[in-house]
Scaffold this active site. Structure first.
Site, PDB file in Angstrom:
ATOM      1  N   GLU A 178       0.824  -1.226   0.000  1.00 58.42           N
ATOM      2  CA  GLU A 178       0.000   0.000   0.000  1.00 58.42           C
ATOM      3  C   GLU A 178       0.856   1.274   0.000  1.00 58.42           C
ATOM      4  OE1 GLU A 178      -2.609   0.460   3.397  1.00 58.42           O
ATOM      5  OE2 GLU A 178      -3.587   2.210   2.546  1.00 58.42           O
ATOM      6  N   LYS A 220      -2.345  -1.876  -3.267  1.00 60.84           N
ATOM      7  CA  LYS A 220      -3.402  -1.021  -2.704  1.00 60.84           C
ATOM      8  C   LYS A 220      -2.978   0.441  -2.871  1.00 60.84           C
ATOM      9  CE  LYS A 220      -5.962  -0.035   1.573  1.00 60.84           C
ATOM     10  NZ  LYS A 220      -6.565  -0.586   2.778  1.00 60.84           N
TER      11      LYS A 220
HETATM   12  C1  5MM Z   1      -5.224   4.806   3.923  1.00 55.30           C
HETATM   13  O1  5MM Z   1      -5.719   4.043   4.972  1.00 55.30           O
HETATM   14  C2  5MM Z   1      -6.066   2.696   4.660  1.00 55.30           C
HETATM   15  C3  5MM Z   1      -7.345   2.622   3.882  1.00 55.30           C
HETATM   16  O2  5MM Z   1      -8.366   3.311   4.592  1.00 55.30           O
HETATM   17  P1  5MM Z   1      -9.203   4.456   3.861  1.00 55.30           P
HETATM   18  O3  5MM Z   1     -10.005   3.729   2.795  1.00 55.30           O
HETATM   19  O4  5MM Z   1     -10.031   5.020   4.950  1.00 55.30           O
HETATM   20  O5  5MM Z   1      -8.237   5.432   3.260  1.00 55.30           O
HETATM   21  C4  5MM Z   1      -6.223   1.941   5.978  1.00 55.30           C
HETATM   22  O6  5MM Z   1      -6.157   0.556   5.770  1.00 55.30           O
HETATM   23  C5  5MM Z   1      -5.153   2.380   6.947  1.00 55.30           C
HETATM   24  O7  5MM Z   1      -3.916   1.896   6.508  1.00 55.30           O
HETATM   25  C6  5MM Z   1      -5.529   1.848   8.323  1.00 55.30           C
HETATM   26  O8  5MM Z   1      -6.717   2.469   8.717  1.00 55.30           O
HETATM   27  C7  5MM Z   1      -4.442   2.074   9.363  1.00 55.30           C
HETATM   28  O9  5MM Z   1      -4.143   3.434   9.439  1.00 55.30           O
HETATM   29  P2  5MM Z   1      -3.239   3.979  10.652  1.00 55.30           P
HETATM   30  O10 5MM Z   1      -2.952   5.410  10.258  1.00 55.30           O
HETATM   31  O11 5MM Z   1      -4.035   3.869  11.877  1.00 55.30           O
HETATM   32  O12 5MM Z   1      -1.994   3.141  10.679  1.00 55.30           O
END
Ligand code: 5MM
Length: 341
Positions: A178, A220
């Protein structure tokens, strides 16, 4: 079972047609922000309650192929004692886990960050596997400004992502890679495309160097959009055209699936953009979703920490999952937003 067969089965399950991934892997600080917005204190018990509730949504597996969990969730159980990864599995969703340890400033690159968590990763993966995880996720972040992301940030983050992916495959867990190009800023869509292309180019170069099997991973990425503060926003057709143009230049056809993050788009925007992307099919890869906020926001609003709202919470999540299931086939219409409510 042979590791290659295991990885293939996991990836095949995750990219099933009509389905996508639920990202429920918010770290504790992020979950605290999400809960604060609905007036709920983020305790371990509240996080367990909320996550058990959404994973138990009746029929969720019709549209969700896999769920990314936070490490804490891997060790939690539903009220009846079922471990939450097992609950996901019974719902037909492959359980996965976020394995990065968050980001820190990148030395000598003002404004850039680097994701950490490689130390001890192999041992942690062994443990996550025993708790039911079948795939992993690691997120790198790139800020767009006049001076970022620097070449140093692009190269250093790509190297870390590739090392993570190689370790995962070695341990039999399919890696989701990602690289998130943030939506913040006032840049136009062309600058977003230029940064995404540079980032993805470096990521795939590093994956090649680290001998990552492209057939056994998922990408991703962010969609290519203008910055959130840009005065000229883009229609779904433009987002789709710019995104596909970049992806076709840099993502090898061997990659089975591209599962977009929503990155701050509204739930409706994320669904409409995914739909427009799938209307440009056929492409070499499945174009799917791995949304956090764009799937969960309506559910969190419905829940607000009150057990009496359980059914409404599950209905809100199911509905968003179903709409994105339609977008996976380019069959979403904005009229469905009200028709289904
Ligand atoms: C970009 O964040 C990921 C996808 O979520 P969105 O669709 O809301 O953008 C998400 O998987 C993210 O990696 C996780 O929520 C973990 O984020 P943090 O900042 O808590 O490590």
């Amino acid at each position: 079972m042979n590791t290659q067969v295991t990885l293939q089965q996991t990836v095949d399950a995750l990219v099933q047609k009509g389905k996508g991934i639920l990202a429920a892997d918010e770290s504790n600080p992020t979950m605290a922000k999400r809960f604060q917005a609905i007036g709920v204190e983020s305790t371990e018990e509240q996080r367990r309650s909320y996550r058990s509730l959404i994973l138990a949504t009746p029929g969720l597996g019709e549209f969700i192929s896999g769920v990314i969990l936070f490490e804490e969730t891997l060790g939690q159980c539903a009220d009846d004692g079922t471990p939450l990864p097992e609950l996901a599995r019974r719902q037909g969703m492959v359980p996965g886990v976020k394995v990065d340890r968050g980001k820190v400033p990148l030395a000598n690159a003002p404004g850039d960050e680097i994701t950490q968590g490689l130390d001890g990763l192999q041992q942690r993966l062994e443990e996550y596997k025993t708790r039911g995880a079948r795939f992993a996720k690691w997120r790198d972040v790139y800020h767009i400004s006049t001076s970022t992301p620097s070449r140093l940030a692009i190269e250093a983050n790509a190297e870390v992502l590739a090392r993570y992916a190689a370790i995962c495959q070695h341990q039999g867990l399919a890696p989701i890679v990602e690289p998130e190009v943030l939506i913040d800023g006032d840049h136009g869509i062309e600058r977003g495309a230029q940064v995404s292309e540079a980032v993805l180019h470096a990521v795939f170069h590093a994956l090649h160097r680290h001998r990552v099997v492209l057939e056994h991973m998922l990408l991703k990425p962010s969609m290519v959009t203008p910055g959130k503060a840009c005065t000229q926003q883009a229609a779904p057709e433009e987002v789709a055209a710019q995104t596909v143009a970049v992806l076709r230049r840099v993502v090898p056809a061997a990659v089975p699936g591209i599962v977009f993050l929503s990155g701050g788009q509204t739930p409706q925007e994320a669904t409409a953009n995914l739909d427009a992307l799938n209307r440009l099919s056929p492409q070499p890869w499945e174009l799917s979703f791995s949304y956090g906020r764009a799937l969960q926001e309506p559910a969190l609003q419905a829940w607000r920490g009150d057990p009496a709202n359980a059914a409404d919470t599950q209905t809100a999540l199911y509905r968003r999952a179903k709409l994105n299931g339609a977008a996976r086939a380019g069959q979403y219409r904005s009229s469905m937003e009200t028709a289904d409510a």
